[in-house]
Design a protein around this motif. Structure first.
Motif: not given
Length: 116
Positions: A2, A5-6, A9, A17-18, A21-22, A74
């Motif tokens: 995770v 991934l942050m 971003a 993607y966002y 991701f959320r 992030d």
């Protein structure tokens, strides 16, 4: 994973993607809260922290931040999650060592009683 991934971003990534991701963050946080709730003895701080992350990254009531603000969020969250994982790994190893010592002591105790 995770945390990576942050950090990923931070690049110029499409809007989908966002959203994904959320949804992923919200799902993971919900699962973590569910698991921690079962072991709620000394984990109330973990439940509270995860609940705050869930509220921040929820896909329904999104907080309105600029891209720069989200970049800062992030990075901070990636650092917090990484430190949290290191702390949990440390606790896991500490508990395993304590458990193995307890098993050895119990085995030694049983051996001495059999000899007596």
């Amino acid at each position: 994973m995770v945390a990576s991934l942050m950090v990923a971003a931070q690049d110029d990534i499409p809007h989908w993607y966002y959203i994904v991701f959320r949804l992923g963050m919200c799902t993971c946080c919900g699962l973590i809260i569910y698991i921690l709730y079962g072991y709620s003895g000394d984990r109330s701080l973990g439940i509270g922290g995860t609940l705050m992350i869930l509220i921040l990254f929820n896909p329904i009531l999104k907080p309105r931040y600029t891209r720069e603000d989200w970049a800062m969020v992030d990075w901070i969250m990636a650092a917090i999650i990484s430190l949290w994982m290191i702390y949990d790994i440390f606790l896991f190893i500490k508990r395993r060592i304590a458990l193995s010592k307890a098993k050895k002591e119990l085995k030694d105790l049983l051996m001495t009683r059999r000899e007596a």
